[in-house]
Design an enzyme around this catalytic site. Sequence first.
Site, mmCIF file in Angstrom:
data_model
loop_
_atom_site.group_PDB
_atom_site.id
_atom_site.type_symbol
_atom_site.label_atom_id
_atom_site.label_comp_id
_atom_site.label_asym_id
_atom_site.label_seq_id
_atom_site.Cartn_x
_atom_site.Cartn_y
_atom_site.Cartn_z
ATOM 1 N N SER A 42 0.198 -6.454 -20.158
ATOM 2 C CA SER A 42 -0.887 -6.793 -19.233
ATOM 3 C C SER A 42 -0.844 -8.292 -18.968
ATOM 4 C CB SER A 42 -2.246 -6.440 -19.851
ATOM 5 O OG SER A 42 -3.301 -7.045 -19.117
ATOM 6 N N TYR A 45 -8.168 -7.106 -26.761
ATOM 7 C CA TYR A 45 -7.231 -6.396 -25.870
ATOM 8 C C TYR A 45 -6.048 -7.299 -25.518
ATOM 9 C CZ TYR A 45 -5.592 -4.333 -21.448
ATOM 10 O OH TYR A 45 -4.822 -3.804 -20.421
HETATM 11 P P1 NAP Z 1 -6.934 4.640 -17.341
HETATM 12 O O1 NAP Z 1 -7.025 4.940 -15.891
HETATM 13 O O2 NAP Z 1 -8.168 4.473 -18.145
HETATM 14 O O3 NAP Z 1 -5.996 5.751 -18.004
HETATM 15 C C1 NAP Z 1 -5.776 5.732 -19.372
HETATM 16 C C2 NAP Z 1 -4.829 6.845 -19.732
HETATM 17 O O4 NAP Z 1 -4.466 6.690 -21.107
HETATM 18 C C3 NAP Z 1 -5.435 8.221 -19.594
HETATM 19 O O5 NAP Z 1 -4.422 9.103 -19.185
HETATM 20 C C4 NAP Z 1 -5.901 8.538 -21.015
HETATM 21 O O6 NAP Z 1 -5.920 9.919 -21.312
HETATM 22 C C5 NAP Z 1 -4.798 7.872 -21.808
HETATM 23 N N1 NAP Z 1 -5.178 7.518 -23.166
HETATM 24 C C6 NAP Z 1 -6.208 6.734 -23.586
HETATM 25 N N2 NAP Z 1 -6.210 6.653 -24.915
HETATM 26 C C7 NAP Z 1 -5.163 7.406 -25.349
HETATM 27 C C8 NAP Z 1 -4.656 7.738 -26.621
HETATM 28 N N3 NAP Z 1 -5.226 7.291 -27.752
HETATM 29 N N4 NAP Z 1 -3.577 8.549 -26.691
HETATM 30 C C9 NAP Z 1 -2.990 9.020 -25.564
HETATM 31 N N5 NAP Z 1 -3.433 8.750 -24.333
HETATM 32 C C10 NAP Z 1 -4.501 7.951 -24.232
HETATM 33 O O7 NAP Z 1 -6.112 3.288 -17.594
HETATM 34 P P2 NAP Z 1 -4.955 2.540 -16.778
HETATM 35 O O8 NAP Z 1 -5.552 1.394 -16.070
HETATM 36 O O9 NAP Z 1 -4.087 3.501 -16.049
HETATM 37 O O10 NAP Z 1 -4.179 1.916 -18.017
HETATM 38 C C11 NAP Z 1 -2.897 2.369 -18.433
HETATM 39 C C12 NAP Z 1 -2.234 1.234 -19.186
HETATM 40 O O11 NAP Z 1 -2.112 0.101 -18.309
HETATM 41 C C13 NAP Z 1 -3.018 0.727 -20.400
HETATM 42 O O12 NAP Z 1 -2.120 0.429 -21.456
HETATM 43 C C14 NAP Z 1 -3.668 -0.550 -19.894
HETATM 44 O O13 NAP Z 1 -3.928 -1.446 -20.928
HETATM 45 C C15 NAP Z 1 -2.587 -1.051 -18.964
HETATM 46 N N6 NAP Z 1 -3.047 -2.012 -17.960
HETATM 47 C C16 NAP Z 1 -3.987 -1.682 -17.033
HETATM 48 C C17 NAP Z 1 -4.401 -2.630 -16.111
HETATM 49 C C18 NAP Z 1 -5.429 -2.336 -15.063
HETATM 50 O O14 NAP Z 1 -5.887 -3.288 -14.414
HETATM 51 N N7 NAP Z 1 -5.831 -1.098 -14.864
HETATM 52 C C19 NAP Z 1 -3.856 -3.924 -16.154
HETATM 53 C C20 NAP Z 1 -2.907 -4.217 -17.118
HETATM 54 C C21 NAP Z 1 -2.499 -3.258 -18.019
HETATM 55 P P3 NAP Z 1 -7.250 10.855 -21.100
HETATM 56 O O15 NAP Z 1 -7.327 11.110 -19.604
HETATM 57 O O16 NAP Z 1 -6.952 12.096 -21.871
HETATM 58 O O17 NAP Z 1 -8.425 10.077 -21.596
#
Ligand code: NAP
Length: 250
Positions: free
Chosen positions: A143, A157
């Site tokens: 991130s 985080y």
């Molecule tokens: P999101 O929309 O909240 O989706 C999270 C996903 O991770 C969901 O599929 C969830 O499954 C799954 N998950 C959560 N906890 C888990 C666990 N313990 N074991 C297995 N699966 C798990 O989040 P996102 O924004 O797509 O984030 C995905 C990744 O990108 C993360 O690592 C986040 O830190 C990173 N990221 C995001 C951003 C941003 O701005 N969005 C920026 C930088 C990095 P369920 O549906 O079953 O809950």
Amino acid sequence: MNKNMLITGASRGIGAATARLAAQRGWNVAVNYTRNASAAEAVVADVRKAGRKGLAIQADVGKPDEVVRLFKTFDAEFGDLHGFFNNAGILEKASKLVDMDVARLERILAVNTVGAFVAAREAARRMSTRLGGKGGVIVNMSSAASKIGGANEAIDYALSKGAIDTMTIGMAKELAGEGIRVNAVRPGMIDTDIQRDTGIPDRVQRAVPQIPMLRGGTVEEVAEAVLWLMSDQSSYCIGLLMDVTGGRGL
Ligand code: NAP
């Protein structure tokens, strides 16, 4: 092409978009999730619509034994692992350092760092040519927070993602001679459910003035970067910490 990809946290957000794009590019995709089975099944339905094999596999990445089970299930259902997107991650309610308890820090590290580390190890055990595997590609999810530091909202985080940058460099160097390319993506502000978990309304919109491109990114823009890193187009790239940020954190 008959290649198999496993994506952790692929039921929603960036993981789901990457699963859909991967299927359009010819990958079979295993869709890991932890709670939201119906969202995972919707992604799997789209993978199959694209003519590829898709399967949802429930496992909590925050529990090492469940990570091992996830990969064993993958082995049985898909066979060889060619691409691993180490994506699952969590973010908690926005908080200052002085208000953070250890339980919260441990929850975040368990999924974002220890979980990602164990999952990368499982992928490497399968892909390593030294261990009889056929090679492959690992893309870790970092991130922009790893550079920015998460002040006033999410230092815990940010540090969990700083560890991802470090392990990406170490793994890239250690595994390059074993047929495995390891890189990371570092998204900036992407409007997914994880933003809502901070409890800050319109978190992405609020950040826009600090983003040189003056907008948040989309899940599809991150998925494109991941698919490029997974592809032969990036065949000489290892250890990249690829910013997908519109300039945030530069
Ligand atoms: P999101 O929309 O909240 O989706 C999270 C996903 O991770 C969901 O599929 C969830 O499954 C799954 N998950 C959560 N906890 C888990 C666990 N313990 N074991 C297995 N699966 C798990 O989040 P996102 O924004 O797509 O984030 C995905 C990744 O990108 C993360 O690592 C986040 O830190 C990173 N990221 C995001 C951003 C941003 O701005 N969005 C920026 C930088 C990095 P369920 O549906 O079953 O809950």
